[in-house]
Design a protein around this motif. Structure first.
Motif, short mmCIF file in Angstrom:
data_model
loop_
_atom_site.label_atom_id
_atom_site.label_comp_id
_atom_site.label_asym_id
_atom_site.label_seq_id
_atom_site.Cartn_x
_atom_site.Cartn_y
_atom_site.Cartn_z
N TYR A 118 -56.99 -35.80 -18.10
CA TYR A 118 -58.24 -35.10 -17.79
C TYR A 118 -58.33 -34.75 -16.31
CZ TYR A 118 -63.20 -34.13 -17.27
OH TYR A 118 -64.41 -33.52 -16.96
N VAL A 119 -58.10 -35.75 -15.44
CA VAL A 119 -58.24 -35.46 -14.00
C VAL A 119 -57.16 -34.50 -13.53
CG1 VAL A 119 -59.41 -37.65 -13.54
CG2 VAL A 119 -56.93 -37.52 -13.28
N LEU A 120 -55.97 -34.58 -14.13
CA LEU A 120 -54.91 -33.63 -13.74
C LEU A 120 -55.29 -32.21 -14.15
CD1 LEU A 120 -52.07 -33.19 -12.57
CD2 LEU A 120 -51.18 -33.51 -14.91
N ALA A 121 -55.79 -32.04 -15.38
CA ALA A 121 -56.21 -30.71 -15.84
C ALA A 121 -57.32 -30.16 -14.97
CB ALA A 121 -56.64 -30.78 -17.30
N ARG A 122 -58.24 -31.02 -14.58
CA ARG A 122 -59.33 -30.58 -13.69
C ARG A 122 -58.78 -30.14 -12.33
NH1 ARG A 122 -63.57 -28.60 -14.24
NH2 ARG A 122 -64.79 -29.81 -12.73
N SER A 123 -57.74 -30.82 -11.85
CA SER A 123 -57.17 -30.44 -10.56
C SER A 123 -56.51 -29.07 -10.61
CB SER A 123 -56.15 -31.49 -10.09
OG SER A 123 -54.91 -31.36 -10.77
N PHE A 124 -56.11 -28.65 -11.82
CA PHE A 124 -55.56 -27.30 -12.00
C PHE A 124 -56.67 -26.32 -12.41
CE2 PHE A 124 -51.48 -29.55 -12.31
CZ PHE A 124 -50.68 -28.71 -11.55
N THR A 125 -57.91 -26.72 -12.23
CA THR A 125 -59.12 -25.91 -12.46
C THR A 125 -59.43 -25.63 -13.92
OG1 THR A 125 -58.08 -23.72 -12.24
CG2 THR A 125 -58.81 -24.78 -10.20
N ALA A 126 -59.00 -26.50 -14.82
CA ALA A 126 -59.43 -26.38 -16.21
C ALA A 126 -60.90 -26.79 -16.32
CB ALA A 126 -58.58 -27.26 -17.12
N ALA A 127 -61.65 -26.12 -17.20
CA ALA A 127 -63.04 -26.50 -17.44
C ALA A 127 -63.09 -27.90 -18.07
CB ALA A 127 -63.71 -25.49 -18.36
N ARG A 128 -64.21 -28.58 -17.89
CA ARG A 128 -64.32 -29.96 -18.35
C ARG A 128 -64.03 -30.11 -19.84
NH1 ARG A 128 -68.54 -29.82 -14.46
NH2 ARG A 128 -68.13 -31.29 -12.75
N ALA A 129 -64.58 -29.22 -20.64
CA ALA A 129 -64.40 -29.33 -22.09
C ALA A 129 -62.94 -29.16 -22.48
CB ALA A 129 -65.27 -28.29 -22.80
N TRP A 130 -62.29 -28.14 -21.91
CA TRP A 130 -60.88 -27.92 -22.24
C TRP A 130 -59.99 -29.02 -21.67
CZ3 TRP A 130 -60.10 -24.95 -26.13
CH2 TRP A 130 -60.91 -23.84 -26.37
N TRP A 164 -51.75 -39.48 -13.28
CA TRP A 164 -52.51 -40.01 -12.15
C TRP A 164 -51.74 -39.81 -10.84
CZ3 TRP A 164 -57.47 -41.27 -12.41
CH2 TRP A 164 -58.01 -41.61 -13.64
N VAL A 165 -50.42 -40.06 -10.88
CA VAL A 165 -49.60 -39.85 -9.69
C VAL A 165 -49.64 -38.38 -9.28
CG1 VAL A 165 -47.26 -39.99 -8.76
CG2 VAL A 165 -48.10 -41.79 -10.27
N TRP A 166 -49.51 -37.50 -10.26
CA TRP A 166 -49.49 -36.06 -9.99
C TRP A 166 -50.83 -35.60 -9.42
CZ3 TRP A 166 -47.37 -32.24 -14.23
CH2 TRP A 166 -47.00 -31.03 -13.62
N TRP A 167 -51.91 -36.07 -10.02
CA TRP A 167 -53.24 -35.74 -9.52
C TRP A 167 -53.42 -36.22 -8.09
CZ3 TRP A 167 -56.74 -39.79 -8.38
CH2 TRP A 167 -58.00 -39.37 -7.94
N ALA A 168 -53.01 -37.46 -7.82
CA ALA A 168 -53.17 -38.02 -6.48
C ALA A 168 -52.28 -37.29 -5.47
CB ALA A 168 -52.83 -39.51 -6.50
N LEU A 169 -51.08 -36.88 -5.90
CA LEU A 169 -50.20 -36.12 -5.01
C LEU A 169 -50.82 -34.78 -4.64
CD1 LEU A 169 -47.35 -35.80 -3.67
CD2 LEU A 169 -46.67 -34.64 -5.79
#
Length: 741
Positions: A118-130, A164-169
């Motif tokens: 979820y947090v990784l998808a959000r970091s790539f600007t995906a909408a919350r639902a998707w 999580w690692v990718w999101w944090a990076l």
């Protein structure tokens, strides 16, 4: 709690809850779903032993009595440097029911994977639902469910930590935020000791650095280099001991072969959208001799008919990718990291089954699933559903039909499940078009689509539970901890089991007399039949012992035979005082040699013991003619003795495997007896000299340097960020306001 915060938490919490429900639903098909094969044979006993050692204030590095399984740092997957593994180990040591404990751990990591997605998808600007939909789908990848979650614990741990690692990076490098989340998450990923997640991380780091160089962004280049140096330092610490020990194991052979074992071909990939399609993936079913006589993992290669599990399955909605493409140029640039890792791991799953120490490349498929489903979430976010072109609908219809034809051609006997999946996907396509063209607000349309997708996903999970209720990997009737603690609960020296230990493993009654693989750690007696990923070649050949502790019938004769060089029985050279022979292999009572007796005949085993127990493995067990010595101290990691007399034959044999890493002071290393028993040559020593034999992981200076580098990189990165923030916050005086002096 304000409304905005509630909205932010709604979707990730919903995804975590749904993931938990789907994970627990697997127990309806098999209550032991998350306690199969390597979890029961390897992970739980390993966790239990590590937890036991930690409770004593120790971190085990080497255990001579464990023989080929006792080089813990080289094994890697013990996670000796992982605080998260320590926590799991302490929990295992305190648990009574291994099945319940393993289930709790696996479900928690599946939820961690969901939230990380979820947090990784959000970091790539995906909408919350998707993003929430991708978070539900990624933990349901067929390989993750049926292999990693069911059996390969460290594979699941890696898959759960990578997003999580990718999101944090991305947070630290792209947005110049605090590197602390990345430093923690990447360290935990690497310290699990499972190489596939680390390889994926390397691909992510290389992409980040190359893109920063291409864009000539100095700050990002520096941050990418720091992130890479941090990961490299801990990778060296975790993996170098295993690499430097590989010369005495099958891992030391550089072999590139394709035995069509846990790897895919292009036709298999067509089944990635079919939740009950087994494809043609082959795993352990029937034992056969490997080609050209090569022994896989020290014994034999296991292969057989296609595995009855959807190991290539990623998500049922993959055909609908055509509805959300193409991406805009700006979105495509933003998604370059997803495309790079997705392409690299997709190519990897098609690679030969054996490339040196990297084996069974289908283990990369969870990372393919992660990249694809995050990419889908990003693309779906930008899709104008009310303006969905008819051409996309037609192409999606055609793709569903083509995939069905390919799957039936690949595995004709699965035509019913493939056909049912295709029909369902076509009906869903019509439903998507219907919802897309409703005159609803975009938020309502998205919520309806995502909720409907979760409902469809629930149906696919139910179908899998009915059609494929359990993992294809083997399981057995492992009892509770108290029962296992009673096996050989009165130790009389070190022990070894001979014969087919797994015989009758499905019968609960057999567990009163013997354990299997790493479950032997729960016994009060030190038993050498443990699980290892680094079997010692010459030891394996001598005792015909496989990596899980099974032996052939000849192993008993070998143990009680006289060694030609020393004139001693091999059992004495190993410090063995107890032998447990399996009746499945020895239906008639074996004849014990002088000095041994039958202590007990059980329903399933013969228990033999030495009349006078020997000291545990690790010390001196034989000296050459004319050589005499006095032992001073023996510990797991060292032996010291005083030379009383050095004869013409100055050999001193120790009951230890001749691993790389032993350092000897006061004498020199000799040729190993039987090619695997550590041997010291004291011919050059004078009476009274003290000889010390000490083990330290090979490459110790490099390990210390790597750990030091990791600490320096972290400190430097944090200091650099602190300086940068202070400079940015410093007020500046415009030139126009300066006064003349």
């Amino acid at each position: 709690m304000n409304q905005r915060l509630l909205l932010r938490l709604l979707w990730p919490v919903a995804a975590a809850v749904v993931t938990t429900v789907f994970a627990l639903a697997r127990l309806a098909g098999d209550p032991r779903f998350y306690f199969a094969d390597d979890t029961q044979l390897g992970s739980f006993g390993q966790w239990w032993q590590l937890g036991d050692q930690l409770r004593q204030g120790r971190l085990p590095i080497l255990e001579p009595s464990a023989w080929q399984a006792g080089n813990y740092l080289a094994e890697g997957q013990w996670g000796l440097f992982s605080p998260l593994t320590w926590l799991i180990a302490l929990g295992a040591r305190a648990s009574e029911d291994p099945v319940v404990f393993a289930t709790i751990v696996k479900v928690l990591f599946l939820v961690l994977l969901s939230l990380g997605t979820y947090v990784l998808a959000r970091s790539f600007t995906a909408a919350r639902a998707w993003a929430a939909l991708s978070a539900v789908l990624v933990p349901l990848c067929g390989f993750t469910v049926y292999m990693d979650a069911a059996s390969w614990s460290t594979g699941l741990f890696n898959a759960a930590l990578l997003p999580w690692v990718w999101w944090a990076l991305r947070r630290a490098v792209e947005a110049s935020r605090s590197p602390i989340p990345y430093l923690i998450a990447s360290y935990l990923l690497v310290s699990f000791g499972y190489v596939f997640g680390v390889i994926a991380l390397v691909a992510i780091l290389v992409e980040s650095l190359v893109r920063a160089i291409w864009q000539r962004d100095r700050d990002r280049i520096v941050r990418s280099l720091l992130a890479s140096a941090w990961g490299a330092a801990w990778t060296v610490l975790v993996y170098l001991p295993g690499i430097l020990t590989a010369s005495v194991t099958p891992r030391g052979d550089f072999v590139v072969r394709n035995w069509f074992f846990l790897n895919a071909d292009l036709t298999d990939v067509a089944g990635a959208a079919s939740p009950t399609f087994p494809a043609t993936i082959r795993t352990w079913v029937e034992e056969v001799q490997a080609p050209d006589g090569l022994l896989e993992e020290g014994v034999a290669l296991w292969t057989g008919e296609p595995t009855n599990a959807p190991l290539v399955y990623i998500a049922w909605l993959l055909p609908y990718f055509l509805l959300v493409l193409p991406l805009s140029r700006a979105a495509l640039r933003r998604c370059i990291p997803l495309l790079v890792l997705g392409s690299a791991t997709f190519i990897a799953i098609l690679a030969p089954s054996h490339i040196a120490a990297i084996r069974w490349p289908l283990r990369f498929i969870p990372y393919v699933a992660l990249t694809l489903l995050v990419l889908f979430a990003v693309a779906a976010t930008r899709t104008r559903w009310r303006e969905l072109p008819k051409s996309r609908i037609r192409w999606t219809f055609a793709l569903i039909v083509v995939l069905a034809v390919l799957n039936i051609g690949n595995v004709p006997l699965e035509w019913r499940s493939v056909g049912a999946t295709a029909v369902a996907q076509l009906i869903l396509l019509a439903a998507i078009v219907f919802v897309a063209r409703r005159p609803w607000r975009e938020a309502v349309r998205t919520a309806v689509m995502v909720t409907g997708a979760v409902a469809v996903t629930a149906a696919t999970v139910a179908a899998q539970i009915v059609a494929m209720p359990r993992t294809p990997l083997p399981g057995s009737a492992v009892p509770d901890v108290s029962t296992m603690r009673q096996v050989l609960s009165e130790p009389r020296g070190d022990a070894i089991a001979v014969g087919n230990i797994n015989a009758g493993a499905g019968d609960p009654a057999t567990w009163d007399e013997r354990l299997v693989a790493n479950l032997w750690y729960l016994s009060e007696t030190d038993v050498s039949n443990l699980y290892t990923v680094l079997p010692y070649d010459d030891f394996v050949q001598d005792l015909c012992m496989d990596l899980r502790g099974n032996t052939c019938a000849d192993a008993l004769d070998t143990l009680w035979s006289t060694d030609r060089e020393t004139g001693e029985r091999l059992s004495d050279l190993m410090g063995i005082s107890t032998v447990l022979a399996m009746k499945a292999t020895f239906p008639d009572q074996p004849q014990a040699p002088a000095g041994w007796h039958l202590e007990r005949e059980g329903e399933f085993t013969w228990l033999f013991q030495r009349d006078e127990p020997l000291p545990a493995a690790g010390g001196v067990v034989w000296t050459g003619d004319g050589t005499a010595l006095s032992e001073i101290e023996v510990s797991d990691g060292a032996v010291s003795f005083r030379v009383d007399e050095a004869g013409a034959d100055g050999r001193v044999v120790l009951s230890r495997l001749d691993y790389p890493g032993y350092a000897i002071s006061g004498a020199v290393k000799g040729d190993a007896v039987r090619d695997w028993l550590l041997t010291v040559e004291v011919s050059g020593a004078a009476p009274g000299d003290v000889v010390t034999v000490r083990f330290q992981p090979p490459g110790m200076p490099l390990l210390v340097a790597a750990a030091s580098l990791g600490v320096l990189v972290a400190a430097g990165w944090l200091l650099l960020r602190l300086v940068s923030r202070r400079r940015a916050a410093r007020p500046t005086t415009p030139a126009a306001t300066r006064t003349r002096g």
